[in-house]
Design a protein around this motif. Structure first.
Motif, PDB file in Angstrom:
ATOM      1  N   LYS A  82       0.813  -1.229   0.000  1.00 43.40           N
ATOM      2  CA  LYS A  82       0.000   0.000   0.000  1.00 43.40           C
ATOM      3  C   LYS A  82       0.839   1.267   0.000  1.00 43.40           C
ATOM      4  CE  LYS A  82      -3.509  -2.500   2.634  1.00 43.40           C
ATOM      5  NZ  LYS A  82      -4.294  -2.539   3.891  1.00 43.40           N
ATOM      6  N   THR A  83       2.156   1.143  -0.200  1.00 39.78           N
ATOM      7  CA  THR A  83       3.012   2.318  -0.316  1.00 39.78           C
ATOM      8  C   THR A  83       2.724   3.050  -1.627  1.00 39.78           C
ATOM      9  OG1 THR A  83       4.790   1.338   0.999  1.00 39.78           O
ATOM     10  CG2 THR A  83       5.428   3.081  -0.530  1.00 39.78           C
ATOM     11  N   PHE A  84       2.812   4.371  -1.603  1.00 38.41           N
ATOM     12  CA  PHE A  84       2.813   5.165  -2.831  1.00 38.41           C
ATOM     13  C   PHE A  84       4.237   5.696  -2.990  1.00 38.41           C
ATOM     14  CE2 PHE A  84      -0.242   7.437  -5.769  1.00 38.41           C
ATOM     15  CZ  PHE A  84       0.752   7.866  -6.639  1.00 38.41           C
ATOM     16  N   LEU A  85       4.990   5.060  -3.872  1.00 32.64           N
ATOM     17  CA  LEU A  85       6.410   5.360  -4.057  1.00 32.64           C
ATOM     18  C   LEU A  85       6.609   6.195  -5.309  1.00 32.64           C
ATOM     19  CD1 LEU A  85       9.479   4.871  -3.461  1.00 32.64           C
ATOM     20  CD2 LEU A  85       9.278   2.803  -4.865  1.00 32.64           C
ATOM     21  N   ALA A  86       7.347   7.281  -5.188  1.00 35.64           N
ATOM     22  CA  ALA A  86       7.688   8.121  -6.337  1.00 35.64           C
ATOM     23  C   ALA A  86       9.155   7.912  -6.706  1.00 35.64           C
ATOM     24  CB  ALA A  86       7.441   9.584  -6.029  1.00 35.64           C
ATOM     25  N   LEU A  87       9.418   7.755  -8.002  1.00 35.33           N
ATOM     26  CA  LEU A  87      10.780   7.655  -8.525  1.00 35.33           C
ATOM     27  C   LEU A  87      11.102   8.934  -9.270  1.00 35.33           C
ATOM     28  CD1 LEU A  87      10.864   4.078 -10.126  1.00 35.33           C
ATOM     29  CD2 LEU A  87      11.724   4.745  -7.889  1.00 35.33           C
ATOM     30  N   CYS A  88      12.226   9.544  -8.944  1.00 33.72           N
ATOM     31  CA  CYS A  88      12.655  10.728  -9.674  1.00 33.72           C
ATOM     32  C   CYS A  88      14.134  10.583 -10.021  1.00 33.72           C
ATOM     33  CB  CYS A  88      12.403  12.003  -8.863  1.00 33.72           C
ATOM     34  SG  CYS A  88      13.421  12.166  -7.386  1.00 33.72           S
ATOM     35  N   GLY A  89      14.623  11.496 -10.837  1.00 35.58           N
ATOM     36  CA  GLY A  89      16.002  11.446 -11.283  1.00 35.58           C
ATOM     37  C   GLY A  89      16.101  11.921 -12.724  1.00 35.58           C
ATOM     38  N   GLN A  90      17.305  12.179 -13.168  1.00 34.83           N
ATOM     39  CA  GLN A  90      17.508  12.678 -14.523  1.00 34.83           C
ATOM     40  C   GLN A  90      17.096  11.633 -15.561  1.00 34.83           C
ATOM     41  OE1 GLN A  90      21.632  13.825 -14.715  1.00 34.83           O
ATOM     42  NE2 GLN A  90      21.314  15.686 -13.521  1.00 34.83           N
ATOM     43  N   SER A  91      16.807  12.095 -16.762  1.00 34.98           N
ATOM     44  CA  SER A  91      16.489  11.181 -17.859  1.00 34.98           C
ATOM     45  C   SER A  91      17.656  10.226 -18.078  1.00 34.98           C
ATOM     46  CB  SER A  91      16.221  11.971 -19.147  1.00 34.98           C
ATOM     47  OG  SER A  91      15.076  12.788 -18.994  1.00 34.98           O
ATOM     48  N   GLY A  92      17.331   8.948 -18.263  1.00 35.64           N
ATOM     49  CA  GLY A  92      18.367   7.950 -18.476  1.00 35.64           C
ATOM     50  C   GLY A  92      18.939   7.358 -17.206  1.00 35.64           C
ATOM     51  N   SER A  93      18.338   7.682 -16.046  1.00 33.66           N
ATOM     52  CA  SER A  93      18.882   7.167 -14.783  1.00 33.66           C
ATOM     53  C   SER A  93      18.385   5.765 -14.455  1.00 33.66           C
ATOM     54  CB  SER A  93      18.539   8.121 -13.635  1.00 33.66           C
ATOM     55  OG  SER A  93      17.136   8.271 -13.503  1.00 33.66           O
ATOM     56  N   GLY A  94      17.399   5.251 -15.239  1.00 36.36           N
ATOM     57  CA  GLY A  94      16.941   3.880 -15.039  1.00 36.36           C
ATOM     58  C   GLY A  94      15.535   3.739 -14.496  1.00 36.36           C
ATOM     59  N   LYS A  95      14.794   4.835 -14.401  1.00 34.64           N
ATOM     60  CA  LYS A  95      13.460   4.799 -13.783  1.00 34.64           C
ATOM     61  C   LYS A  95      12.487   3.919 -14.572  1.00 34.64           C
ATOM     62  CE  LYS A  95      12.940   9.245 -14.137  1.00 34.64           C
ATOM     63  NZ  LYS A  95      14.209   9.506 -14.855  1.00 34.64           N
TER      64      LYS A  95
ATOM     65  N   ARG B 157      -3.801  18.329 -14.918  1.00 35.04           N
ATOM     66  CA  ARG B 157      -2.843  17.470 -14.210  1.00 35.04           C
ATOM     67  C   ARG B 157      -3.206  17.368 -12.731  1.00 35.04           C
ATOM     68  NH1 ARG B 157       3.520  17.509 -15.452  1.00 35.04           N
ATOM     69  NH2 ARG B 157       4.198  15.954 -13.936  1.00 35.04           N
ATOM     70  N   ALA B 158      -3.543  18.500 -12.119  1.00 31.11           N
ATOM     71  CA  ALA B 158      -3.910  18.499 -10.701  1.00 31.11           C
ATOM     72  C   ALA B 158      -5.171  17.667 -10.464  1.00 31.11           C
ATOM     73  CB  ALA B 158      -4.122  19.934 -10.224  1.00 31.11           C
ATOM     74  N   LYS B 159      -6.128  17.757 -11.374  1.00 33.58           N
ATOM     75  CA  LYS B 159      -7.373  16.998 -11.219  1.00 33.58           C
ATOM     76  C   LYS B 159      -7.116  15.493 -11.337  1.00 33.58           C
ATOM     77  CE  LYS B 159     -12.189  16.952 -12.726  1.00 33.58           C
ATOM     78  NZ  LYS B 159     -13.208  17.558 -13.602  1.00 33.58           N
ATOM     79  N   LEU B 160      -6.274  15.105 -12.284  1.00 30.50           N
ATOM     80  CA  LEU B 160      -5.984  13.678 -12.453  1.00 30.50           C
ATOM     81  C   LEU B 160      -5.113  13.136 -11.321  1.00 30.50           C
ATOM     82  CD1 LEU B 160      -5.569  13.201 -16.297  1.00 30.50           C
ATOM     83  CD2 LEU B 160      -7.300  12.255 -14.806  1.00 30.50           C
ATOM     84  N   GLN B 161      -4.315  13.987 -10.717  1.00 32.92           N
ATOM     85  CA  GLN B 161      -3.582  13.558  -9.523  1.00 32.92           C
ATOM     86  C   GLN B 161      -4.566  13.120  -8.437  1.00 32.92           C
ATOM     87  OE1 GLN B 161      -1.264  17.016  -8.622  1.00 32.92           O
ATOM     88  NE2 GLN B 161       0.296  16.576 -10.155  1.00 32.92           N
ATOM     89  N   ASP B 162      -5.654  13.875  -8.298  1.00 31.53           N
ATOM     90  CA  ASP B 162      -6.686  13.498  -7.326  1.00 31.53           C
ATOM     91  C   ASP B 162      -7.305  12.144  -7.677  1.00 31.53           C
ATOM     92  OD1 ASP B 162      -6.294  15.884  -5.984  1.00 31.53           O
ATOM     93  OD2 ASP B 162      -7.894  16.938  -7.052  1.00 31.53           O
TER      94      ASP B 162
ATOM     95  N   LYS C  76       2.486  15.731  -3.227  1.00 34.33           N
ATOM     96  CA  LYS C  76       1.037  15.573  -3.077  1.00 34.33           C
ATOM     97  C   LYS C  76       0.627  14.109  -3.001  1.00 34.33           C
ATOM     98  CE  LYS C  76      -3.294  16.737  -5.497  1.00 34.33           C
ATOM     99  NZ  LYS C  76      -3.870  17.472  -6.656  1.00 34.33           N
ATOM    100  N   LEU C  77       1.279  13.247  -3.790  1.00 39.61           N
ATOM    101  CA  LEU C  77       0.800  11.878  -3.944  1.00 39.61           C
ATOM    102  C   LEU C  77       1.550  10.844  -3.100  1.00 39.61           C
ATOM    103  CD1 LEU C  77       0.305  11.744  -7.835  1.00 39.61           C
ATOM    104  CD2 LEU C  77      -1.445  12.109  -6.078  1.00 39.61           C
ATOM    105  N   ALA C  78       2.850  10.968  -3.006  1.00 47.73           N
ATOM    106  CA  ALA C  78       3.669   9.863  -2.491  1.00 47.73           C
ATOM    107  C   ALA C  78       3.899   9.957  -0.986  1.00 47.73           C
ATOM    108  CB  ALA C  78       5.017   9.844  -3.215  1.00 47.73           C
ATOM    109  N   ASN C  79       4.106   8.784  -0.369  1.00 54.92           N
ATOM    110  CA  ASN C  79       4.554   8.764   1.023  1.00 54.92           C
ATOM    111  C   ASN C  79       5.980   8.231   1.147  1.00 54.92           C
ATOM    112  OD1 ASN C  79       4.186   5.932   0.790  1.00 54.92           O
ATOM    113  ND2 ASN C  79       2.085   6.117   1.524  1.00 54.92           N
ATOM    114  N   GLU C  80       6.571   7.866   0.005  1.00 55.80           N
ATOM    115  CA  GLU C  80       7.963   7.412  -0.041  1.00 55.80           C
ATOM    116  C   GLU C  80       8.547   7.887  -1.363  1.00 55.80           C
ATOM    117  OE1 GLU C  80      11.337   5.275   1.580  1.00 55.80           O
ATOM    118  OE2 GLU C  80       9.440   5.922   2.454  1.00 55.80           O
TER     119      GLU C  80
END
Length: 282
Positions: free
Chosen positions: A28-41, A163-168, A193-197
């Motif tokens: 039930k985690t909401f995990l966000a992945l970030c990083g530069q393009s090409g980092s493997g996400k 975008r904000a509406k679809l995030q909801d 707004k969305l993630a807890n990790e």
């Protein structure tokens, strides 16, 4: 729980690198992945979904999805995948797109209602806006009743209000179906707004991991805020430099005494300290 340790060689335009990740992700985690393009996400999402092969272990609860002997195909993994480009069947109506995954009309109607597209169910994708298509893609992914929902920058092409509406809508789906959700995003406000990790990747490795509050909020000492962005323009006016920076959906200008080695397209951080704006690379 997801337990994984995977390695996969990545071939980039400028250099090759090794995606090397060891992770435990709670249910039930909401995990966000970030990083530069090409980092493997995106490659990480595709390996988890079984769309690409890697070396190592992927275990979900007590089920092995991948090890040295086992490799479950995507259709046997309880995964819902939402791509940036929607990937809808153009010759099927909205309702048919959802029912193609599973002939469960009750679930289909529930998702159509939740995503506010029930009145569009008889239309074809070419008659929909980008936001409506993304709702359909999200509904279709949930028709599999996935344990894990993977979102690869699904909202990046949409305007800020939509975008904000679809995030909801995404958050509502996550909470209603109690999925483990993994989102690739470059937008700090979306992540907060969305993630807890949150995990930041660089060159295939985890560089930072923790809650969005811990990693995104800058509150220590006299530094009141810090945002990441990229340089759009550098202009010298008399003895100073005016640097135009894109931060999320906003553009701002920072005055600096000297440009040092800054150049257009550099990733920078804009922060305050002792009531002054600072601009630093990286």
């Amino acid at each position: 729980m997801i337990n994984l340790h995977i390695k996969k060689e990545l071939f980039g335009a400028n250099k090759n690198m090794l995606l090397d990740l060891t992770l435990q992700i709670q249910d039930k985690t909401f995990l966000a992945l970030c990083g530069q393009s090409g980092s493997g996400k995106t490659t990480f999402l595709r390996c988890l979904a079984g769309l690409e092969k890697s070396v190592g272990l992927i275990k979900v609860d007590d089920e092995i999805w991948q090890d040295e002997k086992i490799f479950l195909p995507p259709q046997k993994r309880r995964i819902g995948f939402v791509f940036q480009d929607y990937a809808l069947f153009e010759n099927l109506t909205i309702e048919q797109n959802l029912l193609f995954v599973q002939k469960d009309k009750t679930l289909c109607q529930r998702l159509l209602d939740m995503l506010d597209i029930a009145n569009l169910k008889d239309r074809y994708p070419n008659k929909l806006s980008g936001g409506q298509k993304q709702r359909v893609a999200l509904g279709r992914a949930m028709m599999r009743k996935p344990k894990i929902l993977l979102l690869d920058e699904p909202l990046s092409a949409l305007d800020p209000n939509l975008r904000a509406k679809l995030q909801d809508e995404i958050l509502k789906i996550h909470n209603e179906f109690k999925t483990t959700t993994i989102l690739v995003s470059h937008d700090p406000s979306e992540i907060y707004k969305l993630a807890n990790e949150m995990i930041e990747l660089k060159d295939g490795k985890i560089t930072r991991q923790g809650s969005p509050e811990k990693l995104l909020l800058k509150t220590q000492g006299s530094q009141k805020f810090s945002f990441s962005g990229s340089i759009l323009n550098i202009e010298k006016i008399d003895s100073i430099f005016v640097v135009t920076v894109s931060i999320g959906q906003q553009i701002t200008q920072i005055v600096v005494d000297e440009a040092l080695d800054l150049k257009v397209a550099d990733e920078v951080s804009v922060s305050t300290k002792a009531f002054n704006l600072n601009l630093t690379k990286g």
